[in-house]
Motif scaffolding. Structure first.
Motif, PDB file in Angstrom:
ATOM      1  N   LYS A 118     -10.197 -10.542 -13.232  1.00  0.00           N
ATOM      2  CA  LYS A 118     -11.615 -10.904 -13.242  1.00  0.00           C
ATOM      3  C   LYS A 118     -12.139 -11.138 -11.821  1.00  0.00           C
ATOM      4  O   LYS A 118     -12.733 -12.163 -11.520  1.00  0.00           O
ATOM      5  N   PHE A 119     -11.891 -10.175 -10.946  1.00  0.00           N
ATOM      6  CA  PHE A 119     -12.355 -10.273  -9.567  1.00  0.00           C
ATOM      7  C   PHE A 119     -13.050  -8.974  -9.178  1.00  0.00           C
ATOM      8  O   PHE A 119     -12.671  -7.896  -9.650  1.00  0.00           O
ATOM      9  N   PRO A 120     -14.044  -9.054  -8.300  1.00  0.00           N
ATOM     10  CA  PRO A 120     -14.710  -7.833  -7.820  1.00  0.00           C
ATOM     11  C   PRO A 120     -13.764  -6.961  -6.995  1.00  0.00           C
ATOM     12  O   PRO A 120     -12.720  -7.422  -6.516  1.00  0.00           O
ATOM     13  N   ASP A 121     -14.132  -5.702  -6.811  1.00  0.00           N
ATOM     14  CA  ASP A 121     -13.364  -4.800  -5.962  1.00  0.00           C
ATOM     15  C   ASP A 121     -13.242  -5.374  -4.555  1.00  0.00           C
ATOM     16  O   ASP A 121     -14.170  -6.015  -4.037  1.00  0.00           O
ATOM     17  N   ARG A 122     -12.095  -5.137  -3.936  1.00  0.00           N
ATOM     18  CA  ARG A 122     -11.848  -5.473  -2.522  1.00  0.00           C
ATOM     19  C   ARG A 122     -12.088  -6.959  -2.231  1.00  0.00           C
ATOM     20  O   ARG A 122     -12.675  -7.310  -1.209  1.00  0.00           O
ATOM     21  N   THR A 123     -11.591  -7.830  -3.094  1.00  0.00           N
ATOM     22  CA  THR A 123     -11.771  -9.280  -2.916  1.00  0.00           C
ATOM     23  C   THR A 123     -10.739  -9.880  -1.978  1.00  0.00           C
ATOM     24  O   THR A 123     -11.060 -10.781  -1.190  1.00  0.00           O
ATOM     25  N   ARG A 144      -3.061  -0.390 -10.805  1.00  0.00           N
ATOM     26  CA  ARG A 144      -4.420   0.052 -10.479  1.00  0.00           C
ATOM     27  C   ARG A 144      -5.328  -1.140 -10.186  1.00  0.00           C
ATOM     28  O   ARG A 144      -6.159  -1.101  -9.270  1.00  0.00           O
ATOM     29  N   GLU A 145      -5.154  -2.211 -10.973  1.00  0.00           N
ATOM     30  CA  GLU A 145      -5.932  -3.415 -10.734  1.00  0.00           C
ATOM     31  C   GLU A 145      -5.579  -4.040  -9.380  1.00  0.00           C
ATOM     32  O   GLU A 145      -6.456  -4.528  -8.664  1.00  0.00           O
ATOM     33  N   MET A 146      -4.307  -4.014  -9.026  1.00  0.00           N
ATOM     34  CA  MET A 146      -3.894  -4.539  -7.719  1.00  0.00           C
ATOM     35  C   MET A 146      -4.549  -3.754  -6.590  1.00  0.00           C
ATOM     36  O   MET A 146      -5.052  -4.335  -5.618  1.00  0.00           O
ATOM     37  N   ALA A 147      -4.536  -2.435  -6.715  1.00  0.00           N
ATOM     38  CA  ALA A 147      -5.160  -1.592  -5.695  1.00  0.00           C
ATOM     39  C   ALA A 147      -6.666  -1.834  -5.627  1.00  0.00           C
ATOM     40  O   ALA A 147      -7.268  -1.836  -4.543  1.00  0.00           O
ATOM     41  N   ALA A 217      -1.172   4.961  -8.944  1.00  0.00           N
ATOM     42  CA  ALA A 217      -2.154   3.900  -9.147  1.00  0.00           C
ATOM     43  C   ALA A 217      -3.111   3.737  -7.973  1.00  0.00           C
ATOM     44  O   ALA A 217      -4.071   2.963  -8.061  1.00  0.00           O
ATOM     45  N   GLY A 218      -2.866   4.454  -6.881  1.00  0.00           N
ATOM     46  CA  GLY A 218      -3.765   4.369  -5.739  1.00  0.00           C
ATOM     47  C   GLY A 218      -3.243   3.527  -4.591  1.00  0.00           C
ATOM     48  O   GLY A 218      -4.025   3.025  -3.775  1.00  0.00           O
ATOM     49  N   LEU A 234      11.966  -4.988  -2.760  1.00  0.00           N
ATOM     50  CA  LEU A 234      10.641  -5.326  -2.249  1.00  0.00           C
ATOM     51  C   LEU A 234       9.884  -4.040  -1.956  1.00  0.00           C
ATOM     52  O   LEU A 234      10.324  -3.211  -1.158  1.00  0.00           O
ATOM     53  N   TYR A 235       8.737  -3.870  -2.643  1.00  0.00           N
ATOM     54  CA  TYR A 235       7.862  -2.721  -2.441  1.00  0.00           C
ATOM     55  C   TYR A 235       6.587  -3.203  -1.753  1.00  0.00           C
ATOM     56  O   TYR A 235       6.002  -4.203  -2.164  1.00  0.00           O
ATOM     57  N   VAL A 236       6.177  -2.497  -0.708  1.00  0.00           N
ATOM     58  CA  VAL A 236       4.959  -2.865   0.009  1.00  0.00           C
ATOM     59  C   VAL A 236       4.045  -1.649   0.068  1.00  0.00           C
ATOM     60  O   VAL A 236       4.456  -0.553   0.461  1.00  0.00           O
ATOM     61  N   GLY A 237       2.786  -1.849  -0.362  1.00  0.00           N
ATOM     62  CA  GLY A 237       1.832  -0.757  -0.356  1.00  0.00           C
ATOM     63  C   GLY A 237       0.480  -1.175   0.186  1.00  0.00           C
ATOM     64  O   GLY A 237       0.215  -2.372   0.382  1.00  0.00           O
ATOM     65  N   GLU A 238      -0.359  -0.207   0.426  1.00  0.00           N
ATOM     66  CA  GLU A 238      -1.739  -0.416   0.850  1.00  0.00           C
ATOM     67  C   GLU A 238      -2.649   0.451  -0.014  1.00  0.00           C
ATOM     68  O   GLU A 238      -2.267   1.553  -0.415  1.00  0.00           O
ATOM     69  N   PRO A 239      -3.870  -0.023  -0.301  1.00  0.00           N
ATOM     70  CA  PRO A 239      -4.805   0.811  -1.063  1.00  0.00           C
ATOM     71  C   PRO A 239      -5.046   2.135  -0.364  1.00  0.00           C
ATOM     72  O   PRO A 239      -5.331   2.167   0.836  1.00  0.00           O
ATOM     73  N   ALA A 240      -4.928   3.216  -1.078  1.00  0.00           N
ATOM     74  CA  ALA A 240      -5.106   4.549  -0.495  1.00  0.00           C
ATOM     75  C   ALA A 240      -6.571   4.940  -0.573  1.00  0.00           C
ATOM     76  O   ALA A 240      -6.988   5.787  -1.371  1.00  0.00           O
ATOM     77  N   VAL A 241      -7.383   4.263   0.263  1.00  0.00           N
ATOM     78  CA  VAL A 241      -8.824   4.540   0.265  1.00  0.00           C
ATOM     79  C   VAL A 241      -9.273   4.918   1.665  1.00  0.00           C
ATOM     80  O   VAL A 241      -8.577   4.657   2.622  1.00  0.00           O
TER      81      VAL A 241
END
Length: 241
Positions: A118-123, A144-147, A217-218, A234-241
């Protein structure tokens, strides 16, 4: 939900918030014992991997009793944290720990579902989840929600138990996961839920498959580390935008 519901396999889904309600009172103790205390070092690596800057806002999913959220706040005194978990009983234990640690002004705990945040995009400037993605029914949707809620400049750190698959100490590590974890967990907690823990670890996909799911998931993979003979990853990712 009543205690009767929590103990009824017909009404309580394995890995659900209701299941964890039933073991909340002993959860921290059991984690320390079955991980031989190594779980704290895993969490430290997770916090470091976020590379947080002063003033950052962090989301800790599957926060449970708040161990990782507290570590984030203590490591970074100028950072605030929102902890989300489906188990209200786990959060009750966590809230008591926040009061004792004098961190109630910097950490907020909420009941919530990783599949429907329940949070806006890029919070958030960073997002972490320890030992929780395994319990999300729709992992792709959760990722997808995490991204979605993480800023483009932020990182997503996912710490999860895994099935040891090789190495000289692989057989010993597998014995620990298959036999020691459920037996000690049930003994200390008085609950059979730790049988589920072993089964869910064995069913979790190999690292390559999970990384592919993150990408779908992006999330762009930044790092992927096998820890302690393969019993954790341990997996570390960044939004692919």
């Amino acid at each position: 939900m009543t205690s009767t519901d929590n103990s009824s396999p017909a009404k309580t889904r394995e890995g659900s918030g209701a299941m964890f309600d039933g073991i909340a009172h002993r959860y921290d103790l059991v984690n320390r014992v079955i991980s031989l205390g190594i779980d704290q070092s895993w969490r430290k690596k997770t916090v470091r991997s976020l590379e947080l800057q002063p003033g950052a806002k962090v989301l800790d999913l599957a926060t449970g009793t708040g161990d990782l959220a507290i570590m984030v706040a203590r490591t970074h005194p100028e950072v605030t944290v929102v902890g989300v978990d489906p188990s209200s009983k786990m959060l009750e234990v966590g809230q008591k720990k926040l009061v004792e640690a004098e961190l109630t002004e910097r950490i907020e705990l909420q009941v919530g579902d990783a599949q429907d945040l329940k949070f806006p995009d890029r919070t958030f400037d960073g997002l972490c989840i320890a030992f929780g993605i395994r319990n999300v029914p729709d992992r792709l949707q959760g990722l997808r929600e995490m991204a979605r809620v993480t800023k483009a400049s932020g990182r997503v750190a996912i710490l999860e138990l895994s099935e040891p698959r090789g190495g000289v100490l692989g057989p010993l590590a597998r014995f620990h996961v298959h036999s020691v974890v459920p037996a000690v967990g049930a003994l200390l907690s008085g609950a059979k839920e730790y049988q589920y823990l072993q089964k869910s670890i064995a069913a979790f996909p190999p690292s390559e498959q999970f990384e592919a799911l993150m990408v779908e998931a992006g999330l762009r993979i930044v790092a992927s580390h096998s820890l302690t003979f393969g019993v954790c990853h341990l997996y570390v990712g960044e939004p692919a935008v």
